[in-house]
Structures are given as structure tokens and as C-alpha cells.
Design a protein around this motif. Sequence first.
Motif, PDB file in Angstrom:
ATOM      1  N   TYR A  71      35.855  44.424  39.559  1.00  0.00           N
ATOM      2  CA  TYR A  71      37.084  44.994  40.129  1.00  0.00           C
ATOM      3  C   TYR A  71      38.215  45.141  39.114  1.00  0.00           C
ATOM      4  CZ  TYR A  71      37.396  39.892  40.336  1.00  0.00           C
ATOM      5  OH  TYR A  71      37.322  38.556  40.028  1.00  0.00           O
ATOM      6  N   CYS A  72      38.109  44.519  37.960  1.00  0.00           N
ATOM      7  CA  CYS A  72      39.309  44.314  37.132  1.00  0.00           C
ATOM      8  C   CYS A  72      39.376  45.270  35.943  1.00  0.00           C
ATOM      9  CB  CYS A  72      39.335  42.876  36.629  1.00  0.00           C
ATOM     10  SG  CYS A  72      40.794  42.527  35.633  1.00  0.00           S
ATOM     11  N   GLN A 109      49.687  33.788  31.965  1.00  0.00           N
ATOM     12  CA  GLN A 109      48.501  34.399  32.547  1.00  0.00           C
ATOM     13  C   GLN A 109      47.830  35.309  31.526  1.00  0.00           C
ATOM     14  OE1 GLN A 109      48.226  37.626  35.918  1.00  0.00           O
ATOM     15  NE2 GLN A 109      47.955  35.605  36.830  1.00  0.00           N
ATOM     16  N   ARG A 163      42.112  31.977  41.262  1.00  0.00           N
ATOM     17  CA  ARG A 163      41.615  32.458  42.552  1.00  0.00           C
ATOM     18  C   ARG A 163      40.100  32.311  42.627  1.00  0.00           C
ATOM     19  NH1 ARG A 163      44.745  38.139  43.757  1.00  0.00           N
ATOM     20  NH2 ARG A 163      46.891  37.353  43.742  1.00  0.00           N
ATOM     21  N   GLU A 165      38.480  34.165  44.588  1.00  0.00           N
ATOM     22  CA  GLU A 165      38.177  35.587  44.880  1.00  0.00           C
ATOM     23  C   GLU A 165      37.390  35.759  46.168  1.00  0.00           C
ATOM     24  OE1 GLU A 165      40.042  37.237  43.042  1.00  0.00           O
ATOM     25  OE2 GLU A 165      40.075  36.343  41.050  1.00  0.00           O
ATOM     26  N   MET A 204      41.400  38.502  46.960  1.00  0.00           N
ATOM     27  CA  MET A 204      41.874  39.864  47.162  1.00  0.00           C
ATOM     28  C   MET A 204      41.510  40.261  48.588  1.00  0.00           C
ATOM     29  SD  MET A 204      40.632  41.632  43.632  1.00  0.00           S
ATOM     30  CE  MET A 204      39.011  40.876  43.773  1.00  0.00           C
ATOM     31  N   PRO A 234      46.333  42.740  48.165  1.00  0.00           N
ATOM     32  CA  PRO A 234      45.279  43.707  48.474  1.00  0.00           C
ATOM     33  C   PRO A 234      44.456  44.032  47.239  1.00  0.00           C
ATOM     34  CG  PRO A 234      47.402  44.805  48.238  1.00  0.00           C
ATOM     35  CD  PRO A 234      47.678  43.331  48.166  1.00  0.00           C
ATOM     36  N   PHE A 235      43.177  44.265  47.428  1.00  0.00           N
ATOM     37  CA  PHE A 235      42.375  44.871  46.357  1.00  0.00           C
ATOM     38  C   PHE A 235      42.913  46.282  46.119  1.00  0.00           C
ATOM     39  CE2 PHE A 235      39.129  48.117  45.664  1.00  0.00           C
ATOM     40  CZ  PHE A 235      38.764  47.793  44.360  1.00  0.00           C
ATOM     41  N   ILE A 236      43.061  46.664  44.850  1.00  0.00           N
ATOM     42  CA  ILE A 236      43.492  48.018  44.488  1.00  0.00           C
ATOM     43  C   ILE A 236      42.517  48.526  43.422  1.00  0.00           C
ATOM     44  CG2 ILE A 236      45.376  49.438  43.568  1.00  0.00           C
ATOM     45  CD1 ILE A 236      47.319  47.187  44.369  1.00  0.00           C
ATOM     46  N   LEU A 310      45.456  45.449  35.717  1.00  0.00           N
ATOM     47  CA  LEU A 310      44.319  44.958  36.484  1.00  0.00           C
ATOM     48  C   LEU A 310      43.844  46.037  37.440  1.00  0.00           C
ATOM     49  CD1 LEU A 310      45.850  41.493  37.483  1.00  0.00           C
ATOM     50  CD2 LEU A 310      44.484  42.025  35.473  1.00  0.00           C
ATOM     51  N   TYR A 311      44.784  46.886  37.889  1.00  0.00           N
ATOM     52  CA  TYR A 311      44.488  47.931  38.890  1.00  0.00           C
ATOM     53  C   TYR A 311      45.432  49.092  38.625  1.00  0.00           C
ATOM     54  CZ  TYR A 311      48.259  45.046  40.773  1.00  0.00           C
ATOM     55  OH  TYR A 311      49.404  44.301  40.896  1.00  0.00           O
TER      56      TYR A 311
HETATM   57  N1  5AD Z   1      43.086  44.679  42.670  1.00  0.00           N
HETATM   58  C1  5AD Z   1      43.821  43.636  43.093  1.00  0.00           C
HETATM   59  N2  5AD Z   1      43.851  42.448  42.486  1.00  0.00           N
HETATM   60  C2  5AD Z   1      43.118  42.305  41.366  1.00  0.00           C
HETATM   61  N3  5AD Z   1      42.935  41.258  40.561  1.00  0.00           N
HETATM   62  C3  5AD Z   1      42.112  41.622  39.564  1.00  0.00           C
HETATM   63  N4  5AD Z   1      41.733  42.907  39.709  1.00  0.00           N
HETATM   64  C4  5AD Z   1      42.341  43.359  40.839  1.00  0.00           C
HETATM   65  C5  5AD Z   1      42.337  44.581  41.549  1.00  0.00           C
HETATM   66  N5  5AD Z   1      41.609  45.621  41.129  1.00  0.00           N
HETATM   67  C6  5AD Z   1      43.472  39.936  40.850  1.00  0.00           C
HETATM   68  C7  5AD Z   1      42.355  38.903  40.927  1.00  0.00           C
HETATM   69  C8  5AD Z   1      42.723  37.908  39.839  1.00  0.00           C
HETATM   70  C9  5AD Z   1      44.209  38.129  39.676  1.00  0.00           C
HETATM   71  C10 5AD Z   1      44.747  37.713  38.348  1.00  0.00           C
HETATM   72  O1  5AD Z   1      44.353  39.526  39.853  1.00  0.00           O
HETATM   73  O2  5AD Z   1      42.367  38.270  42.202  1.00  0.00           O
HETATM   74  O3  5AD Z   1      42.435  36.568  40.181  1.00  0.00           O
END
Ligand code: 5AD
Length: 353
Positions: A71-72, A109, A163, A165, A204, A234-236, A310-311
Motif C-alpha cells: 500500500y505504501c 518517523q 501500527r 495495520e 488503515m 483511511p487507506f488512500i 505514503l499516498y
Molecule cells: N494510505 C493510508 N495510510 C498509509 N500508510 C502507509 N501507506 C498508506 C496509504 N496508502 C500508513 C500506514 C503506516 C503509517 C505510517 O502510514 O498505516 O503505518
Amino acid sequence: MTGNERRIHELRETRTLAAAELAALLATITPAEERQLYAAARAVREEHYGKEVYLRGLIEFTSHCRNDCLYCGLRRSNAHAERYRLTEEQILACCDEGHRLGFRTFVLQGGEDPAYADDTLCDLISRMRAAHPDCAVTLSIGERPRASYERYFAAGAERYLLRQETSNPWHYGKLHPVELSLANRKRCLYDLKDIGYQVGCGIMVGSPYQTWGHVVEDLLWMQEFRADMVGIGPFIPHRDTPFGNHAAGPIEDTLHLLGVIRLMLPEVLLPATTALGTIDPLGRERGLLAGANVVMPNLSPRDVRSKYLLYDGKICTGDEAAECRRCMERRVARVGYRVVEKRGDHPSWRDAA
Ligand code: 5AD
Ligand code: FES
């Protein structure tokens, strides 16, 4: 009383619910019921923290990462990611500026970057503590051996964010390459707790393949673990990752979870995260109104901010630290809360100290 009103009431009174009841609440809550959830969450938050909101200055000190989480945006396979590392002097300068701006917690971080050896990190942590003895240092640098965690703690780091996750092993496997395991992630979290850190975990919301059943497992695990802090957003999607075409997690689900977490862990330190502010311009304000009590403005130097992605769409990448700080003050005040210049430890930590 509707079924969900009864569930919210029971959650507030007993701080927990059976797994099936939690899943039903999250899956079926209506707008009228969510107002009741948020009111209960705010009442609990105000019992413990009044109207105060704690600030955490986020220093994103390295965008190098040895991991390949699907996801990252900082995953090692992303050849488009721009990589940088801050020097100790740059990090200490961020802290000096942060202190002038009223921050009393600094969060280091970064990706899992082996270039920062334990000696370097310990030196950095002790210099941060010596320069600003009234400030706390939080680490968010991923999975490391227990002996390393012990050394950072001895050097003066008192909090750690990691996290999980997801608390479900199958789901963990869908989000991570085989070399990472939920068992090791949890080993790290238990070690950190055992050493004496205030520990934050989190998930997320709406990550690919996540079900309500997984989320309920997460909630019950966080409670059993007695998390001091919980980071959820939220996941992005990030376009240069395998999940680039997946949908973002819904803001409503994220807000419901903030409210539920406040009721399950009344004293938890709960940030309204940057990801929440990214999917909705008023996401952080809505998070505070759903039970959050922490905000984490960015303190990283402006020239590296747009490299810590990250997103997609991450906010605050073009702003100076001072601008984010002022912006946050206004945003918090607009929803009736007040930014305070305090370390903002977990209440159990104050009792122990
Ligand atoms: N969307 C949202 N949160 C994210 N993280 C990493 N990638 C994404 C993403 N695509 C979050 C993870 C990680 C934190 C540092 O950022 O939960 O633990
Ligand atoms: Fe960074 Fe608003 S919080 S600009």
C-alpha cells in the motif's frame, strides 16, 4: 431505542461489546445514530482531557525503506519515489523551530532505513532530550530487535508508534510481502510495552481486502493490548503501488471507528490524522468532533515534504512548519477545542512517573 442506539449505550457503559454486535454497529449505523455515537465519544474525551488538544511535531527524517508493503508509496520497489535522509543537525534544527512554535512532542518517523544504526539513533535521541528537556520523543521507525528498543528507551525515547495495520494474519498477508509477519509485528508491540514505552498501534480503514470482521478483531486486540495511542486513517491509494487502483477508505467509516475507539479506550491518545485531512478538507475537524484529541502537524523541512509520499494527494507538502502550526490552531479552535503546549502523556504514564 434502535438496535444501534442500544449498542452505543452499552459500549459507553461497559466499554465493550461482543464481536458480532460491534460488527453490526459498524456495518449499519445511520446518520442519526452516528450523531449519538460522536456525542458519547466527545463526552468521554472531555471527562479525561477537557477541551485540550495535544500537538505532535512530525519529523519525517528518511524516505528510504527496506520494506515493500503493497500500500505504501515509500516501498522499496517504487523506483519513482524520491529518497532523502535528514542529518542529525537538520533534525535538531526542526526540534528547535518546533519548540519555538509550542510543540512539546517530537515524532521521529521514517521508513525502515538501516542507514540509521542504533548508535546514531541513540545519540540523536539523547541530543533531542538534552536540547529540550520539557519535550517527549516518540519513535515511529518500524520493526527492530528488542535490544534496540531497549537502547532507544534508555537514551530517552518514551513513546513508540507501530501500527499493526491489521490483526488478522490472512489480511496481513494480503497487505505485505512474505518476509513480513503479523507475529513479528506483535512481538515488537509487546516488547515495546514491556520495556515501558507508551505504545501506539493502529490500522488503515478500508484497506484492500479488509472486512468488518477484521476491523472488529483489530478493535478487540487494541483493547486487550491496552494501547496508549491509536493511529487510524483511511487507506488512500498511491499510483505507483500495486494498490494504485483500489478505492480509498470511506471517511464515514473512519469517523465511526474514532468514536468507537474513544468509547472502548476512554483515555486513549487519538490523533485526527493527516490521511483524514487528505480525503476531506475538514476531515481533521470532523475527527476531533468524533472523539480524537491529538493533531500531528508536519515539522519536516519544506524541501523534503513532497518526497515523503505514503499516498497520493497528501496535504501540507508545500507549507512551512509555522504555517501548519497556525493553521492547526485555527482549525482546532473552530470546532470548540484548544491547542495546548504540553507533552500530552497518557494519564497512566503520569501516575507511573
Ligand atoms: N494510505 C493510508 N495510510 C498509509 N500508510 C502507509 N501507506 C498508506 C496509504 N496508502 C500508513 C500506514 C503506516 C503509517 C505510517 O502510514 O498505516 O503505518
Ligand atoms: Fe498544514 Fe493546515 S495543517 S497547512
